[in-house]
Design a protein around this motif. Structure first.
Motif, PDB file in Angstrom:
ATOM      1  N   CYS A   1       0.846  -1.033  -0.006  1.00 27.85           N
ATOM      2  CA  CYS A   1       0.084   0.061  -0.048  1.00 27.85           C
ATOM      3  C   CYS A   1       0.937   1.256  -0.021  1.00 27.85           C
ATOM      4  CB  CYS A   1      -0.935   0.115   1.216  1.00 27.85           C
ATOM      5  SG  CYS A   1      -0.228   0.200   2.729  1.00 27.85           S
TER       6      CYS A   1
ATOM      7  N   CYS B   1      -4.414   0.069  -1.755  1.00 26.78           N
ATOM      8  CA  CYS B   1      -4.744   1.311  -1.141  1.00 26.78           C
ATOM      9  C   CYS B   1      -3.887   2.226  -0.844  1.00 26.78           C
ATOM     10  CB  CYS B   1      -5.571   1.139   0.198  1.00 26.78           C
ATOM     11  SG  CYS B   1      -4.646   0.420   1.574  1.00 26.78           S
TER      12      CYS B   1
ATOM     13  N   ASP C   1      -8.590   2.281  -2.869  1.00 25.57           N
ATOM     14  CA  ASP C   1      -9.122   2.417  -1.879  1.00 25.57           C
ATOM     15  C   ASP C   1      -8.364   3.688  -1.178  1.00 25.57           C
ATOM     16  OD1 ASP C   1     -11.290   0.868  -1.864  1.00 25.57           O
ATOM     17  OD2 ASP C   1     -10.341  -0.774  -1.625  1.00 25.57           O
TER      18      ASP C   1
END
Lengths: 361, 361
Positions: free
Chosen positions: A41, A103, A128
């Motif tokens: 991420c 994300c 996200d």
């Protein structure tokens, strides 16, 4: 240990939760696993936050649950909110090979959240987003509602997207490194929400004013929760700012924005300008008999207790403020419309130059 | 005079219509007034289209109904799809004072539509977008479905947004200035849609092949309508490319993209690479017994009639193509998955190196 609060933001197609508490960063990754798969991420933060322990705490909290954050550090403050810095973040996401199912975690104040949110909204047509706000303003206001964006020289937030986060985690422990003046400034938005909510909320804030400025976790969790609760309800009713309901959140902001423009950026904090704007709005409502008569005094006492200004600063010509709000006026087809408090909330009403002049005096 | 067709794209929260016909530009503004308020708007086009009569025709068509288009001209082709050019468009929208209630009209091919769509998606967190596609590819494919975006050096379409248009107006008269090779290339996506639709659609295309390449309006309206109808149905079922349904539109594209990569950009048109990819997919389906046995021959005959290639070009090593599709493979967790035609549509199935090698031969 304070039990964390959770407030749900009921937006389509994916409602999300805002968790407010103390000591949340250590369990950040664990808390996200309910909604997100671990793995790579991006953790976007700014130089200021990167110099505090919070960015490391968030990184550790993510790693502990199997997330592999790649850190992307942007300039501090509004300097991050430019197309150029957005391009830098996109390049960093490309270099990290961040896929569509990954994300972006924004750790910082409102500017970092707006920038990282815009990057998440536009990376591979939307990935996200998780907000980990580290200022009162970001916790109680900007991390909730899905507004993301960057500024152009022609104006603020001209480029952006609505992109609701998957989760918001507000850890009031991150406020320990925030300057007292910034804590107070952020609380101005909470005061605004209290006016929109009810008089009991205002009373609670008054009782807690000293503790809030001292950084007491319990009162801070309460205050942030109040702001989030009011904002969540309005955002759920009007997620794309179309019905007019969301305009109520602009209470105090017509005058506030005008004051920011007239004084030049950096003189007044956003919240300080809003604080003055709240008093002006309460005076306007009292003058037309549509608002609670004692609200002006109540507000002034509360804002003073929170070390916030309640009047136009010395040296600022009220006529310039009147003129600056007239720029808003043009947009709304010929008349200045402002949000004013009512007995049980707020309403949008036309306000003449003379009425505004009297309220500014 | 050919009566225009209208195909509705049933997406939330705002379904929209795609109108396909001949001589539509003169009534462009009138047609938009059903959905949009007249007044200032932005007309984004590229240098190539600006040099044809179409940009002026669109401008006149808008003005006739009270729209006041400000023209924004970007570089021709993929050169328009960069963050830098997006920044140029944002600045132009700022200079034009384009408000939240205004619209962006994209007049051009796929690149202009992708760029202008991204600018519309991100201007003030999203303003209305109208596509006026001027290539077969843009009419039958890229103007429908809401994909917008720009490229980074790290990859195509890495930055973008889903932003459905409010209306699409495809005027086949704009194809008169399109090089024959580009008409043929765009028709490859229509052939793909015919494979996804039914055998009757393929037969109609075969009958009309000569007329299509000659630019006959009636057959062009039919062909574009077929492409839009198939795409609209799939997009409505999977607007954000999440359920897998939309993946069916990648029929022919795994091999096609690999061919574009291996040959380098500019050697094969996108549609030419897709044409070869369609034949490869049909061969793979025939080899595993899951597709119609005669589809390979039918497709080859149709593509030849449309002056499109049906085999890997001389000098291209099939092993390089196999390797290039393996890059896709990594993304899908360890196995290459391709869209293959079935008796009544298509399906996504795993394909081994050996099977692909045989189909490429």
């Amino acid at each position: 240990m304070i039990a964390p609060r959770r407030i749900d933001v009921d937006v389509a197609p994916m409602p999300y939760g805002v968790t407010i508490g103390s000591g949340l960063l250590a369990s950040l990754g664990e808390r996200l696993r309910a909604d997100l798969d671990p793995g790579p991420c991006a953790l976007v933060t700014d130089e200021g936050v990167a110099a505090t322990p919070h960015a490391d705490a968030a990184t550790d909290g993510l790693r502990a649950a199997g997330f592999e954050p790649v850190r992307v550090v942007v300039p501090t403050g509004e300097a991050a909110k430019t197309p150029r810095v957005a391009g830098f973040v996109w390049s960093a996401l490309a270099a990290a090979g961040l896929g569509r199912d990954r994300c972006v975690v924004a750790v910082g104040g409102g500017a970092v959240g707006d920038l990282a949110g815009f990057a998440a909204a536009t990376w591979m047509r939307g990935v996200d987003l998780v907000h980990v706000p580290t200022t009162v303003l970001a916790m109680a206001d900007s991390s909730v509602g899905g507004k993301t964006g960057v500024n152009l020289s022609a104006g603020k937030n001209l480029v952006g997207a609505f992109h609701q986060p998957r989760a918001v985690l507000a850890d009031v422990d991150t406020l320990t490194t925030l300057p007292r003046r910034d804590v107070a400034s952020g609380l101005a938005e909470v005061v605004k929400c209290a006016v929109l909510a009810d008089r009991a909320a205002l009373a609670t804030l008054s009782q807690n004013a000293v503790a809030l400025l001292k950084g007491a976790p319990g009162p801070l969790v309460d205050a942030v929760s109040l702001g989030v609760r009011v904002k969540a309800e309005i955002v759920a009713a009007d997620p794309f700012e179309r019905s007019g309901r969301r305009a109520l959140l602009n209470l105090g902001h017509t005058t506030g924005h005008a004051l920011e423009t007239v004084t030049g950026h950096g003189v007044l904090r956003h919240g300080e300008a809003v604080a003055i704007g709240l008093v002006v709005a309460a005076r306007l409502a009292a003058a037309r008999g549509s608002g609670p008569a004692d609200l002006v005094t109540t507000l002034e006492d509360l804002l003073i207790a929170l070390e916030l200004p309640i009047a136009v600063p010395d040296g600022v010509d009220p006529e310039h403020v009147v003129a600056a709000t007239a720029l808003d006026k043009k947009r709304a087809a010929g008349e200045r419309r402002m949000v004013l408090p009512t007995l049980d909330g707020a309403e949008v009403v036309p306000v003449t130059d003379d009425a505004l002049r009297a309220a500014l005096a």
